[in-house]
Write a protein that holds these residues in place. Structure first.
Motif, mmCIF file in Angstrom:
data_model
loop_
_atom_site.group_PDB
_atom_site.id
_atom_site.type_symbol
_atom_site.label_atom_id
_atom_site.label_comp_id
_atom_site.label_asym_id
_atom_site.label_seq_id
_atom_site.Cartn_x
_atom_site.Cartn_y
_atom_site.Cartn_z
ATOM 1 N N UNK A 109 0.570 -0.772 0.083
ATOM 2 C CA UNK A 109 0.111 0.173 -0.014
ATOM 3 C C UNK A 109 0.393 1.386 0.077
ATOM 4 N N UNK A 110 2.087 1.199 0.934
ATOM 5 C CA UNK A 110 2.615 2.379 0.838
ATOM 6 C C UNK A 110 2.905 1.976 -1.084
ATOM 7 N N UNK A 111 3.868 1.761 -1.740
ATOM 8 C CA UNK A 111 4.530 2.329 -2.922
ATOM 9 C C UNK A 111 3.360 2.386 -3.598
ATOM 10 N N UNK A 112 2.565 1.647 -3.861
ATOM 11 C CA UNK A 112 1.009 2.425 -4.589
ATOM 12 C C UNK A 112 0.740 4.103 -4.115
ATOM 13 N N UNK A 113 0.465 3.947 -2.901
ATOM 14 C CA UNK A 113 0.436 5.570 -2.540
ATOM 15 C C UNK A 113 1.594 6.806 -3.292
ATOM 16 N N UNK A 114 2.915 5.427 -2.950
ATOM 17 C CA UNK A 114 4.086 6.572 -3.258
ATOM 18 C C UNK A 114 3.980 7.031 -4.882
ATOM 19 N N UNK A 115 3.293 5.971 -5.830
ATOM 20 C CA UNK A 115 3.053 5.710 -7.750
ATOM 21 C C UNK A 115 2.248 6.796 -7.795
ATOM 22 N N UNK A 116 0.719 6.840 -6.724
ATOM 23 C CA UNK A 116 0.223 7.468 -6.926
ATOM 24 C C UNK A 116 -0.023 8.890 -6.524
ATOM 25 N N UNK A 117 0.951 9.193 -5.474
ATOM 26 C CA UNK A 117 1.726 10.685 -5.129
ATOM 27 C C UNK A 117 2.163 11.140 -6.298
ATOM 28 N N UNK A 118 3.164 10.576 -6.996
ATOM 29 C CA UNK A 118 4.082 11.020 -7.945
ATOM 30 C C UNK A 118 3.313 11.558 -9.224
ATOM 31 N N UNK A 119 2.611 10.506 -9.510
ATOM 32 C CA UNK A 119 1.527 10.761 -10.847
ATOM 33 C C UNK A 119 0.996 12.145 -10.818
ATOM 34 N N UNK A 120 0.304 12.401 -9.310
ATOM 35 C CA UNK A 120 -0.415 13.738 -9.565
ATOM 36 C C UNK A 120 0.737 15.045 -9.122
ATOM 37 N N UNK A 121 1.768 14.688 -8.758
ATOM 38 C CA UNK A 121 2.542 16.006 -8.359
ATOM 39 C C UNK A 121 2.721 16.248 -9.996
ATOM 40 N N UNK A 122 2.869 15.081 -11.086
ATOM 41 C CA UNK A 122 3.580 15.291 -12.514
ATOM 42 C C UNK A 122 1.997 16.116 -13.322
#
Lengths: 491, 119, 228
Positions: B84-97
């Motif tokens: 879940x943490x890794x998925x959260x990081x992925x979502x965050x990176x995409x959101x920021x871009x």
């Protein structure tokens, strides 16, 4: 032995595309099509075996429920076949349609989305469902914003924010279920659900349905859909409307029918579905400015109809829902693909700009008409049989309330016919202005949409082709005890 | 008060989730909304780990002075939270871009002003 | 108005949480399948870190999905920030001598530490994801310390794809040799030793390299795109 390949091949292909693009960028655009074709062949080959007994594959070799298991039943295989078919056609379409931007990343994202969708329909573990759902969602967010223009990025961030709330809810639901039952396998949870506190079950069910419902376009969770499906590139819209939301609906159905033994909530589901249907169709009727937005609202309406059919908690109802699901996947993806090139050739999304396009782009217009007739529910197309099945299943309940529901559903169909026929009238019966440079769409568009149209026609004329597997699929969804028995081995 | 203290992790997780949801629903600056998404994910992760806690247990790793298996906490939520943490990081990176591109296109980060897509 | 409706909604959600959590008392032993994993973990997988055996062996498909999520996020970021390289910002202030020298010294040490974490994933707390994150932080340090630092994105993309493909290929080998996808088909070895736990260290090395390359690529993408 062969079934895990359905998941392994798309993932391997998605990872390997950059390695292939070392050799030639052009080759790497065709890798998704190859992988999806392999998937299609494998899933077709598995049909005879799956019709007689559901294949339960253990990943890693440990006995279920101590491993993640795939449950390749009729439902899963049917959806996997359609996903790989539509994915294959859209990926061929996309080779020429996507002209700018990092094209290899587009194809990798598309393949990852389809891999996630295939995994979602085949898995038997609820956390695995969540992980594959996240793959689907993230790829959708990225593909919606692929054009990097104003509309795309705005739609993508709204989609992302609402989707993240949904995934958080799903994860909280999974946390509660795990805390209570100590297991994550759907069959294992299903076997233990009987003894739990109903209030607790209601909270977990509500969280899970809300989470997946955001993707499945249930009212009022579908605010993101009109923006996202209209601002994405048309091939992406075809995948979003044709695969992503249907997979979300499958997840909702699986949780409702298999994991939880919920009879009381079905009426609520039917009512919510009906509300979604009416609001979707009425909103589509008022669209004149943007044809893709009209199609997106129509998707919301159709998902409402499918949810309504799922709410008729009988085997006939689930049969009708799955049939309607199948038809919507074929017809809506066809429409988005055809409209994509129409918009590209004409240069505008307005309905009025399509006047007289029927003469300039005859094949695209003809094929789009087939899809429209199927969605509205005219014979001899597939949509007629599916809507008829919904009505028949609803009336078989012999409940006066459902009689009123059927009336409302028919009113919604009339509204749907209204706005769709307005488009057809525009295409064929109005004269065009300044459409001299408009040519027909290229082969890479015409072949996929013709294949889809042919399928709609064939299924409409010979529904016996699909009714066998649809019936087995409906049985597979409705009969929980059989599911538990297949996976866990003990009744 | 005693109940609050003994269920501190649940209360903390619930508070993080509710605060994150509030920020997402109410705040109008996109960066704040993204922080809200991250808080929401963090709260859910804490909830997952808290559900797996067993009184008196320790990390589920056998060491040479081997522990009896009954003294471990539940290893499964730990594995789930890893994912879940890794998925959260992925979502965050995409959101920021996406937000970077959005800022380039619109010039503002205010959700109320980014309404190019009319009804 | 919006705040009021949100607070009401959150009140309902909080009440729901309260009712659900009161059925799951904190600290109770409710292990179901976890008992099986703890009791049979070392014998069946060879890893003494039970969390690792759950992540990489019992629930390996989840890990494949997770690796793909990160891959999709990295792809999406690359696709959105395309074209990435806008040139160097000459107005950026030069970092001080201490930071530059320290970064140069620490870089190989951090890489070594990250590699230690993911190689020993089956013996000590840690594993592929943790090690990969540490490795990516080494590259972030370089970006912060040196003004003109740029990663070779192509090499990193190759490492990322190669290790991802390696993960699935090991799984397919398991299917071919052991009969099940992602089966642990190499011998388990002696517990507590470095070369044990069959396929698990191989998978974790692949994951560590992949996550390291991916997160470094994400950092590079965000650092190198100058907006406005």
């Amino acid at each position: 032995m062969v079934a895990p390949l359905l998941i392994a091949i798309p993932f391997l292909a998605a990872f390997a595309v950059p390695l292939f693009s070392l050799i030639s960028k052009r080759i790497s655009y065709y890798i998704p099509a190859l992988a999806l074709f392999a998937n299609l062949v494998i899933s077709l080959v598995l049909i005879p075996r799956v019709m007689s007994e559901t294949i339960v594959v253990s990943i890693g070799g440990f006995p279920p429920p101590f491993c993640i298991n795939l449950v390749v039943g009729p439902v899963g295989l049917l959806l996997a076949i359609i996903i790989s078919l539509i994915g294959l056609l859209v990926s061929i379409y996309g080779v020429n349609y996507i002209k700018e931007g990092p094209k290899d990343k587009y194809h990798m994202l598309l393949l990852a989305l389809l891999a996630g969708a295939t995994g979602m329909v085949l898995t038997g573990d609820i956390f695995n469902l969540f992980v594959f759902f996240e793959i689907l969602s993230l790829a959708s967010y990225a593909l919606t914003a692929y054009n990097r223009d104003r509309a795309g990025t705005e739609a993508a961030i709204k989609y992302l924010i609402q989707g993240s709330i949904g995934s958080a809810f799903i994860l909280i639901g999974i946390a509660f279920l795990y805390g209570m039952f100590g297991t994550l396998s759907m069959a294992d949870i299903a076997s233990k659900v009987g003894g739990a506190d109903p209030g607790f079950l209601f909270v977990s069910l509500a969280l899970l349905i809300t989470g997946f419902g955001i993707e499945a376009a249930i009212f009022p969770l579908n605010a993101w859909l009109p923006d996202a499906h209209s601002s994405a590139p048309s091939s992406v819209s075809a995948i979003l409307s044709g695969i992503a939301i249907e997979t979300g609906a499958y997840a909702v159905a699986r949780i409702l029918y298999t994991v939880f033994d919920s009879d009381g909530i079905m009426l609520l589901i039917a009512v919510v579905g009906l509300i979604t249907l009416l609001i979707g169709e009425m909103s589509a009727f008022r669209q004149r400015e943007d044809i893709k937005r009209l199609l997106a609202y129509s998707s919301i309406g159709q998902m409402g109809l499918i949810l309504f059919a799922f709410g008729i908690a009988t085997r006939a109802g689930v049969f009708a829902a799955l049939f309607q699901l199948l038809n919507h996947m074929l017809a809506k993806s066809l429409l988005f693909l055809a409209v994509g090139y129409m918009i590209y050739r004409v240069g505008s999304k307005k309905l009025s700009a399509f006047s007289g396009l029927g003469k300039r782009m005859p094949v695209s217009s003809f094929v789009a008409t087939i899809a429209v007739f199927s969605l509205v529910g005219l014979p001899p197309f597939a949509g007629f049989m599916s809507k008829f099945s919904v009505v028949r299943a609803a009336l078989a309940l012999k409940d006066p309330m459902f009689l009123w529901f059927v009336v409302l559903m028919l009113i919604a169909t009339v509204i749907e016919a209204g706005y769709f026929f307005r488009i057809i009238q525009n295409l064929f019966f109005k004269s065009g202005n300044s459409l001299e440079e408009v040519k027909e769409a290229p082969l890479s568009c015409l072949v996929p949409i013709s294949v889809l149209a042919a399928l709609i026609l064939i299924i409409g004329v010979y529904p016996q082709l699909v009714s066998g597997i649809l019936d087995a699929a409906a049985q597979g969804l409705v009969e929980r005890t059989a599911y538990i028995q297949y996976v866990l081995g003990v009744p | 008060m005693e109940a609050l203290y003994s269920n501190m992790y649940y209360v903390g997780a619930g508070a993080l989730i509710l605060v994150g949801l509030y920020i997402i629903l109410v705040k109008s600056n996109l960066i704040k909304v993204i922080i809200g998404i991250h808080l929401l994910d963090t709260g859910v992760n804490v909830l997952l780990v808290a559900v797996g806690y067993i009184k008196g247990g320790t990390a589920p790793i056998f060491t040479r002075t081997s522990l009896a298996p009954t003294q471990f906490v539940d290893p499964i939520p730990q594995a789930l939270v890893l994912t879940a943490i890794v998925i959260g990081v992925g979502v965050l990176a995409l959101a920021l871009s996406i937000v970077v591109k959005l800022y380039e296109n619109y010039g503002t980060l205010d959700v109320r002003k980014i309404k190019g897509l009319k009804w | 108005m919006r705040k009021f409706v949100s607070v009401i909604l959150l009140g309902f959600i909080a009440a729901g949480f309260f009712f659900a959590l009161s059925d799951i008392p904190f600290g109770d032993d409710r292990m179901g399948v976890a008992k099986y994993y703890i009791e049979n973990g070392i014998a069946q997988t060879g890893a003494v870190n039970i969390v690792t055996s759950v992540v990489v062996n019992y629930r390996a498909l989840d890990t494949l999905g997770e690796v793909t999520v990160l891959f999709v996020a990295s792809l999406g970021l690359g696709a959105l920030l395309y074209p990435g390289n806008r040139g160097v910002d000459e107005e950026k202030q030069r970092a001080s001598l201490i930071v530059r020298t320290g970064a140069r010294i620490l870089f190989p040490l951090i890489l070594l530490f990250g590699a230690y974490i993911f190689v020993h994933g089956h013996l000590t707390p840690g594993g592929g994801f943790q090690g990969g994150a540490v490795i990516a932080s080494a590259f972030l340090l370089q970006y912060l310390a040196h003004r003109h630092y740029q990663l070779d994105r192509r090499q990193f993309s190759l490492v990322e794809s190669g290790s991802g493909a390696a993960f699935v290929l090991v799984g397919l080998l398991g299917l071919a040799v052991g009969g099940y996808f992602l089966n642990n088909f190499i011998g388990k070895g002696v517990p507590y030793s470095l070369f044990s736990a069959g396929v698990i260290p191989i998978l974790y090395v692949a994951i560590g390299l992949k996550v390291g390359a991916e997160l470094a690529g994400i950092v590079a993408g965000l650092m190198e795109s100058r907006s406005g």
